[in-house]
Design a protein around this motif. Structure first.
Motif, mmCIF file in Angstrom:
data_model
loop_
_atom_site.group_PDB
_atom_site.id
_atom_site.type_symbol
_atom_site.label_atom_id
_atom_site.label_comp_id
_atom_site.label_asym_id
_atom_site.label_seq_id
_atom_site.Cartn_x
_atom_site.Cartn_y
_atom_site.Cartn_z
ATOM 1 N N VAL A 82 5.766 7.352 8.464
ATOM 2 C CA VAL A 82 7.138 5.895 7.633
ATOM 3 C C VAL A 82 6.399 5.477 7.261
ATOM 4 C CG1 VAL A 82 8.902 5.613 8.201
ATOM 5 C CG2 VAL A 82 8.416 7.556 9.272
ATOM 6 N N LEU A 83 5.673 4.417 7.676
ATOM 7 C CA LEU A 83 5.299 3.307 6.985
ATOM 8 C C LEU A 83 3.975 3.531 5.903
ATOM 9 C CD1 LEU A 83 3.948 1.678 10.817
ATOM 10 C CD2 LEU A 83 5.828 1.070 8.595
ATOM 11 N N GLU A 84 3.093 5.308 6.036
ATOM 12 C CA GLU A 84 1.929 5.225 4.554
ATOM 13 C C GLU A 84 3.265 5.973 3.754
ATOM 14 O OE1 GLU A 84 -0.446 9.010 3.077
ATOM 15 O OE2 GLU A 84 -0.601 8.428 5.473
ATOM 16 N N ALA A 85 4.504 6.338 3.630
ATOM 17 C CA ALA A 85 5.584 7.214 2.948
ATOM 18 C C ALA A 85 6.008 5.632 2.117
ATOM 19 C CB ALA A 85 6.164 7.303 3.525
ATOM 20 N N LEU A 86 6.769 4.648 2.744
ATOM 21 C CA LEU A 86 6.673 3.352 1.720
ATOM 22 C C LEU A 86 6.171 2.162 1.454
ATOM 23 C CD1 LEU A 86 8.978 0.864 4.412
ATOM 24 C CD2 LEU A 86 7.709 -0.161 3.211
ATOM 25 N N ALA A 87 4.995 1.971 2.326
ATOM 26 C CA ALA A 87 3.670 1.147 1.657
ATOM 27 C C ALA A 87 3.439 1.940 -0.158
ATOM 28 C CB ALA A 87 2.743 1.142 1.949
ATOM 29 N N LEU A 88 3.432 3.655 0.393
ATOM 30 C CA LEU A 88 3.013 3.517 -1.179
ATOM 31 C C LEU A 88 4.036 4.143 -1.996
ATOM 32 C CD1 LEU A 88 0.640 5.754 -2.886
ATOM 33 C CD2 LEU A 88 2.132 7.550 -2.466
ATOM 34 N N ASP A 152 9.016 -10.771 12.016
ATOM 35 C CA ASP A 152 7.625 -11.380 11.451
ATOM 36 C C ASP A 152 6.558 -10.457 11.103
ATOM 37 O OD1 ASP A 152 8.156 -14.166 11.236
ATOM 38 O OD2 ASP A 152 6.932 -14.649 13.371
ATOM 39 N N ALA A 153 7.039 -9.154 12.167
ATOM 40 C CA ALA A 153 5.331 -7.892 11.539
ATOM 41 C C ALA A 153 6.169 -7.003 10.258
ATOM 42 C CB ALA A 153 5.923 -6.775 12.897
ATOM 43 N N ALA A 154 7.653 -7.662 10.013
ATOM 44 C CA ALA A 154 8.125 -6.436 8.238
ATOM 45 C C ALA A 154 7.204 -7.824 8.022
ATOM 46 C CB ALA A 154 9.370 -6.368 8.665
ATOM 47 N N LEU A 160 0.215 -7.064 4.202
ATOM 48 C CA LEU A 160 -1.062 -6.382 4.144
ATOM 49 C C LEU A 160 -1.558 -5.270 2.973
ATOM 50 C CD1 LEU A 160 -3.211 -5.349 5.902
ATOM 51 C CD2 LEU A 160 -1.735 -3.305 6.991
ATOM 52 N N VAL A 161 -0.218 -4.836 2.502
ATOM 53 C CA VAL A 161 0.103 -3.285 1.661
ATOM 54 C C VAL A 161 0.143 -4.258 0.465
ATOM 55 C CG1 VAL A 161 1.552 -2.026 1.043
ATOM 56 C CG2 VAL A 161 1.928 -2.043 3.011
ATOM 57 N N LEU A 162 0.332 -4.664 0.126
ATOM 58 C CA LEU A 162 0.596 -5.295 -1.273
ATOM 59 C C LEU A 162 -0.849 -6.212 -1.780
ATOM 60 C CD1 LEU A 162 4.175 -6.687 -2.253
ATOM 61 C CD2 LEU A 162 3.146 -4.511 -2.750
ATOM 62 N N GLY A 163 -1.290 -6.776 -0.501
ATOM 63 C CA GLY A 163 -2.491 -8.177 -1.087
ATOM 64 C C GLY A 163 -2.305 -8.962 -2.147
ATOM 65 N N ARG A 184 -5.388 2.839 0.603
ATOM 66 C CA ARG A 184 -4.463 1.434 0.318
ATOM 67 C C ARG A 184 -2.988 1.568 1.271
ATOM 68 N NH1 ARG A 184 -3.088 -3.716 -1.598
ATOM 69 N NH2 ARG A 184 -5.580 -3.764 -2.139
ATOM 70 N N ALA A 185 -2.354 2.299 1.258
ATOM 71 C CA ALA A 185 -0.636 3.264 1.901
ATOM 72 C C ALA A 185 -1.567 3.591 3.634
ATOM 73 C CB ALA A 185 -0.179 3.385 0.723
#
Length: 204
Positions: A82-88, A152-154, A160-163, A184-185
């Motif tokens: 889920v987090l990889e898909a969201l990050a991408l 905070d974690a969100a 972390l994803v966007l840099g 990156r994702a």
């Protein structure tokens, strides 16, 4: 096959938002509602029937973007997937060369119309963070993650994803390419899940 009225109306709303995104990116708030209607190929009356101001258009654009980004949170896949898909999706929306101009357009508006900038932030990025935080809370209750402070974690996950993605957009310098966005994702999701793994998983 003829389209239903609702389908036709939805297409017009999409055309309005697409036109506004292009015009805002080019010229910021100097764009008139009449110009948005003309580029969208709709009448002024049709435009005002849907959005009574540029603020409402900007808010709708932000909601549309946020909904697209957080769509993976509605799935039942494992947290890392889920987090990889969201990050991408987040990287595609912020760092893709075709999307950068829209980001700069919003930034241009922030000085002349802080109320629009605030509305965009609340309807878009802030809403996305709240939805991610709620999902992290759900994952913690289910024992799949251990996130003491989901809000905070969100926000940390987003960073972390966007840099430097937002900074590159503001300065109009080259963004990372598609292959690097995918790497990156995956890495951001892996690191985040490892950092917030439940105690039983850390012991393995």
């Amino acid at each position: 096959m003829a389209r239903r009225r609702g389908q036709i109306d939805e297409k017009k709303s999409e055309a309005i938002l697409d036109a506004a995104a292009t015009l805002f990116a080019d010229r910021g708030l100097s764009v008139s509602m009449e110009e948005i209607a003309r580029v969208a190929g709709v009448s002024k009356q049709t435009l005002y029937n849907r959005f009574d101001s540029k603020l409402e258009i900007a808010r709708a654009m932000a909601i549309q973007r946020a909904d697209a980004i957080v769509a993976p949170l509605k799935t039942t896949a494992a947290p890392a997937e889920v987090l990889e898909a969201l990050a991408l999706l987040l990287l595609e929306r912020i760092c893709h060369p075709d999307k950068v101009s829209t980001m700069r357009g919003v930034m241009l508006m922030s000085t002349d119309a802080p109320e629009i900038a605030q509305a965009v932030y609340e309807a878009g990025p802030l809403r996305s963070l709240k939805l991610l935080a709620a999902w992290l809370s759900d994952q913690t209750r289910a024992g799949r993650l251990n996130v003491p402070d989901p809000e905070d974690a969100a926000e940390m996950f987003s960073g972390l994803v966007l840099g430097h993605g937002h900074l590159r957009a503001m300065l109009n310098v080259p963004q990372i390419d598609a292959a690097r966005r995918l790497r990156r994702a995956r890495e951001a999701a892996r690191l985040f899940v490892a950092a917030y793994a439940p105690p039983q998983d850390r012991a393995r």
